[in-house]
Design a protein around this motif. Structure first.
Motif: not given
Length: 449
Positions: A150-155, A421-434, A139-142, A441-442
């Motif tokens: 809530x909405x997350x995109x993964x490539x 890749x790593x990315x937060x949602x806007x309120x920093x309650x969740x972090x996504x990693x690939x 997964x190259x990017x999240x 992993x959320x």
């Protein structure tokens, strides 16, 4: 011209935002996001904007009782009279004698407004919220949708993208975007989150409907060259900037599906792109260890301005721009992942996107396309946080204010292969990693006591 006045109105409100609801930083964050949306929807004549800005400035000063720091008139367009309006810019504060990024002594009163949590307490991501495994290759990017929890995109290198709902019960894959014949290298959400643009090694850009999951348009690289990155122009989402394997930076018109005639020849393979919030400066990273800055106007004209060598013959796999690291550290910064085992921080020093090195941290990175991110919420707390993936399978939380040997304050260990890749949602309650094995992993943040 109206766009410029809208930006000035937003800047005016941003200057006073720290004084709003001093006991509720979350409200201030939501307020300024909504304020930006409303200003973009307003239609006024230039004269009406001038009157609005004057009245708004007076009301804010009366309400909060503090003067507004306005620049000189040097930024006023030549076709305006000098008495009409003063354009506001965010300038970096003078550094202290110790050269710190965050002027901690001056910020004590400000931090008292938002509580005394340390940076480690604020970013105590300790638990796994959910694991997605819908992709069969790396997964190259999240990336979370803009202003969306809530909405997350993964490539993925399997040629697909997936849009996931991470807050539903249970979390689920909403739609799979299928159409690329080779690996997806990069993607970007449109400002309204209704479209996703993706680049691929199959030499195409595809424009997807988020709701239906259908491909609305396919744009072919003019030289049939693999496309390695793409990014919407922040101010004009009808323009999409792309970088290809041959070293060309081009702009595609989303509406027509055609690339514009002008291009910016950079050289090497274009691996990463980053815009400033106003869409004027763009930074380009390649496989020669270089970062090239270019000027991009709202009509899509590109002009190369500066070049800096990070490290010879390495890959610049990720670039992130942040206007302010925290509300007390207003230097515009560029965060850089470089395949010489380093994560670097550069200060933007001029209007042409010139960069000056500020910090360098060790990070296991030699072979893969590793990405990092700034934390999205500005605060008055001590320290300033960035998060990066690593080829050792760990996720590192780094306080960029501290020396390199003491900068890491949190490490997440859950992946069994390089974290891409790593990315937060806007309120920093969740972090996504690939990772390289296709897992996403959320992570959930621990609730402060």
């Amino acid at each position: 011209m109206t766009s410029a006045f809208q930006q000035q109105a937003f800047a005016l409100d941003a200057r006073y935002n720290a004084h709003r609801a001093t006991n509720s930083p979350t409200f201030r964050t939501l307020y300024i996001r909504r304020r930006s949306q409303l200003l973009r929807e307003e239609e006024r004549s230039p004269e009406a904007w001038k009157q609005y800005l004057q009245t708004r400035s007076q009301l804010l000063q009366q309400r909060y009782g503090c003067p507004l720091d306005v620049n000189s008139n040097s930024n006023i367009p030549s076709n305006q009279s000098r008495g009409s309006i003063s354009f506001i810019e965010f300038h970096a504060p003078v550094l202290s004698e110790k050269g710190k990024l965050v002027p901690t002594k001056q910020a004590e009163a400000s931090r008292a407004m938002v509580g005394g949590n340390t940076i480690a307490e604020n970013y105590a991501f300790v638990g796994v919220h959910y694991i997605f495994d819908q992709h069969t290759k790396p997964v190259t990017m999240v990336k979370f949708a803009n202003n969306d929890r809530s909405r997350l995109c993964c490539s993925s290198e399997d040629g697909t993208l997936s849009i996931c709902s991470v807050m539903s019960s249970p979390p689920c894959v909403l739609v799979m975007l299928k159409g690329h014949s080779k690996g997806v290298t990069c993607f970007d959400w449109s400002a309204g989150n209704d479209l996703i643009a993706s680049s691929s090694e199959d030499t195409t850009i595809k424009l997807w409907s988020v709701v239906s999951g259908t491909c609305l348009r396919t744009i072919l690289d003019p030289h049939n060259c693999a496309l390695l990155c793409c990014l919407y122009q922040p101010v004009n989402n009808n323009l999409l900037v792309t970088g290809n394997k041959s070293g060309d930076v081009r702009i595609a018109n989303v509406s027509t599906g055609l690339f514009m005639k002008n291009s910016c020849r950079v050289g090497g393979k274009i691996l990463s792109l980053a815009f400033d919030p106003y869409g004027k400066n763009i930074w380009v990273g390649n496989d020669r260890g270089e970062i090239i800055s270019a000027f991009c106007d709202i009509q899509g004209e590109l002009r190369r301005t500066r070049r800096i060598l990070v490290s010879s013959n390495c890959n610049i796999t990720s670039l992130s721009h942040r206007a302010w690291i925290s509300r007390e550290a207003r230097d515009p910064m560029i965060l850089v992942n470089s395949s010489d085992d380093s994560l670097c921080l550069y200060k933007v020093i001029d209007r042409e996107g010139g960069l000056f090195p500020r910090r360098k941290f060790h990070n296991k990175h030699q072979k893969y396309t590793i990405k990092s991110t700034f934390c999205p919420i500005m605060s008055f707390r001590q320290g300033a946080c960035v998060v990066t993936g690593s080829e050792d399978g760990c996720i590192y939380f780094i306080d960029i204010e501290k020396p390199a040997n003491r900068a890491i304050f949190n490490t997440l260990q859950g992946h069994s292969s390089p974290v891409l890749s790593v990315n937060f949602n806007y309120d920093e309650s969740l972090l996504a990693s690939s990772d390289l094995e296709g897992l996403v992993i959320i992570w959930k943040r621990a609730q402060p006591s």
